[in-house]
Design a protein around this motif. Structure first.
Motif, short mmCIF file in Angstrom:
data_model
loop_
_atom_site.label_atom_id
_atom_site.label_comp_id
_atom_site.label_asym_id
_atom_site.label_seq_id
_atom_site.Cartn_x
_atom_site.Cartn_y
_atom_site.Cartn_z
N GLU A 127 0.84 -1.21 0.00
CA GLU A 127 0.00 0.00 0.00
C GLU A 127 0.87 1.25 0.00
O GLU A 127 0.53 2.24 -0.66
N LEU A 128 1.98 1.23 0.72
CA LEU A 128 2.89 2.37 0.71
C LEU A 128 3.53 2.55 -0.67
O LEU A 128 3.73 3.67 -1.14
N GLU A 129 3.85 1.44 -1.33
CA GLU A 129 4.35 1.53 -2.70
C GLU A 129 3.30 2.19 -3.59
O GLU A 129 3.62 3.03 -4.44
N ALA A 130 2.03 1.83 -3.38
CA ALA A 130 0.95 2.34 -4.23
C ALA A 130 0.75 3.84 -4.08
O ALA A 130 0.29 4.50 -5.02
N VAL A 131 1.11 4.39 -2.91
CA VAL A 131 0.97 5.84 -2.71
C VAL A 131 2.30 6.56 -2.90
O VAL A 131 2.45 7.72 -2.52
N GLY A 132 3.27 5.87 -3.48
CA GLY A 132 4.54 6.50 -3.84
C GLY A 132 5.53 6.66 -2.71
O GLY A 132 6.44 7.50 -2.79
N LEU A 133 5.40 5.84 -1.65
CA LEU A 133 6.31 5.97 -0.50
C LEU A 133 7.15 4.72 -0.29
O LEU A 133 7.56 4.43 0.84
N GLY A 134 7.44 4.02 -1.36
CA GLY A 134 8.26 2.81 -1.22
C GLY A 134 9.62 3.07 -0.60
O GLY A 134 10.17 2.22 0.10
N ALA A 135 10.16 4.27 -0.83
CA ALA A 135 11.49 4.60 -0.30
C ALA A 135 11.44 5.22 1.09
O ALA A 135 12.49 5.54 1.66
N ARG A 136 10.22 5.38 1.65
CA ARG A 136 10.09 6.07 2.93
C ARG A 136 9.51 5.17 4.02
O ARG A 136 9.11 5.66 5.08
N MET A 137 9.46 3.89 3.79
CA MET A 137 8.80 2.98 4.73
C MET A 137 9.40 2.99 6.12
O MET A 137 8.69 2.82 7.11
N ASP A 138 10.71 3.18 6.19
CA ASP A 138 11.39 3.13 7.49
C ASP A 138 11.52 4.49 8.14
O ASP A 138 12.18 4.64 9.17
N HIS A 139 10.90 5.51 7.57
CA HIS A 139 10.96 6.85 8.14
C HIS A 139 9.82 7.05 9.16
O HIS A 139 8.73 6.49 9.02
N TYR A 140 10.11 7.88 10.15
CA TYR A 140 9.11 8.23 11.16
C TYR A 140 8.35 9.48 10.71
O TYR A 140 8.83 10.24 9.87
N PRO A 141 7.14 9.69 11.24
CA PRO A 141 6.34 10.85 10.81
C PRO A 141 7.10 12.17 10.85
O PRO A 141 6.97 12.99 9.93
N ALA A 142 7.92 12.39 11.88
CA ALA A 142 8.64 13.66 12.01
C ALA A 142 9.66 13.85 10.90
O ALA A 142 10.13 14.97 10.66
N GLN A 143 10.02 12.76 10.22
CA GLN A 143 11.00 12.84 9.13
C GLN A 143 10.33 13.04 7.77
O GLN A 143 11.02 13.07 6.76
N MET A 144 9.01 13.18 7.77
CA MET A 144 8.26 13.28 6.52
C MET A 144 7.53 14.61 6.43
O MET A 144 7.18 15.22 7.44
N SER A 145 7.29 15.04 5.20
CA SER A 145 6.51 16.26 4.97
C SER A 145 5.04 16.00 5.26
O SER A 145 4.61 14.85 5.41
N GLY A 146 4.24 17.08 5.29
CA GLY A 146 2.82 16.92 5.50
C GLY A 146 2.16 16.07 4.43
O GLY A 146 1.32 15.21 4.72
N GLY A 147 2.55 16.30 3.17
CA GLY A 147 2.00 15.50 2.08
C GLY A 147 2.34 14.04 2.21
O GLY A 147 1.50 13.16 1.95
N GLU A 148 3.57 13.74 2.64
CA GLU A 148 3.97 12.34 2.82
C GLU A 148 3.21 11.71 3.99
O GLU A 148 2.79 10.54 3.90
#
Length: 231
Positions: A127-148
């Motif tokens: 599902e994360l791959e499907a929303v374009g976040l395949g490279a961000r799976m191991d990131h925590y919310p604070a490490q991501m933008s609002g859109g991510e």
């Protein structure tokens, strides 16, 4: 219309305020067909989000009836409502409500694990791959933008393959570019999983993509616009 996925009959919501009871919803009668995309619009304070909360069993109607998939939500207690949502609904809020100590993958996998899916992490990754976040799976919310973060929230809502997807101002905290991307993802999820989508929005371009738009004012349905026939 075939058997509706959501059916409200004279649904009311009255909450106790400091100055006494406040009528939030004043008798809503509404049916939502399987596979339909319904937009709820209206000025602030018109009752849009409260209506969405009734549909999801996150608020209890103080009058009338609310049915989802033939189940009378007003007859269920909190635990039963939670189980029903877990099995049949996905909910996306304006605020992302991610667990800050969990990675994106863990945030998406947790509800699947709670529902007993043995392949929770595999489904979450897909599902994360499907929303374009395949490279961000191991990131925590604070490490991501609002859109991510909103993409993670969408993936979490969609991973259990819910029959009903509820979204409350899903683009409200995002800039135009990210908001447009989230719109595309929302409708893509509907198309991929066949979910019935109900969304609250102030964005005309998002409402304009729905099959039908219901306008609320002062806790009542003011008008409806059928923009296209539901599939």
């Amino acid at each position: 219309m075939t058997e509706p996925v959501l059916s409200l009959r004279d649904a009311k919501l009255t909450l106790q305020g400091n100055a006494g009871p406040v009528d939030i919803l004043r008798g809503i009668t509404l049916k939502v067909a399987r596979g339909e995309t319904l937009g709820l619009v209206g000025p602030s304070g018109s009752g849009k989000s409260s209506l969405l909360m009734l549909m999801g069993g996150l608020e209890s109607a103080t009058g009338g009836s609310v049915q989802a998939l033939g189940q009378d939500l007003t007859a269920l207690n909190e635990d039963q409502l939670a189980r029903f949502r877990r099995g049949h609904m996905g909910v996306v809020f304006q605020s992302f409500h991610l667990i800050p100590t969990m990675t994106a993958l863990e945030n998406v996998a947790t509800p699947l694990e709670l529902a007993g899916h043995k392949d929770a992490f595999e489904r979450a990754a897909a599902e994360l791959e499907a929303v374009g976040l395949g490279a961000r799976m191991d990131h925590y919310p604070a490490q991501m933008s609002g859109g991510e973060q909103q993409r993670v929230a969408l993936a979490r809502a969609a991973a259990p393959r819910p029959e009903i997807l509820l979204a409350d101002e899903p683009t409200g905290n995002l800039d135009g570019t990210n908001g447009a991307a989230i719109m595309d993802l929302l409708f893509g999820l509907r198309d991929r999983h066949g979910a019935t989508l109900v969304l609250v929005t102030h964005a005309p371009e998002l409402a304009g993509r729905c099959d039908r738009v219901v306008h609320l004012r002062d806790g009542r349905i003011e008008s409806e616009d059928a923009l296209r026939a539901a599939e």
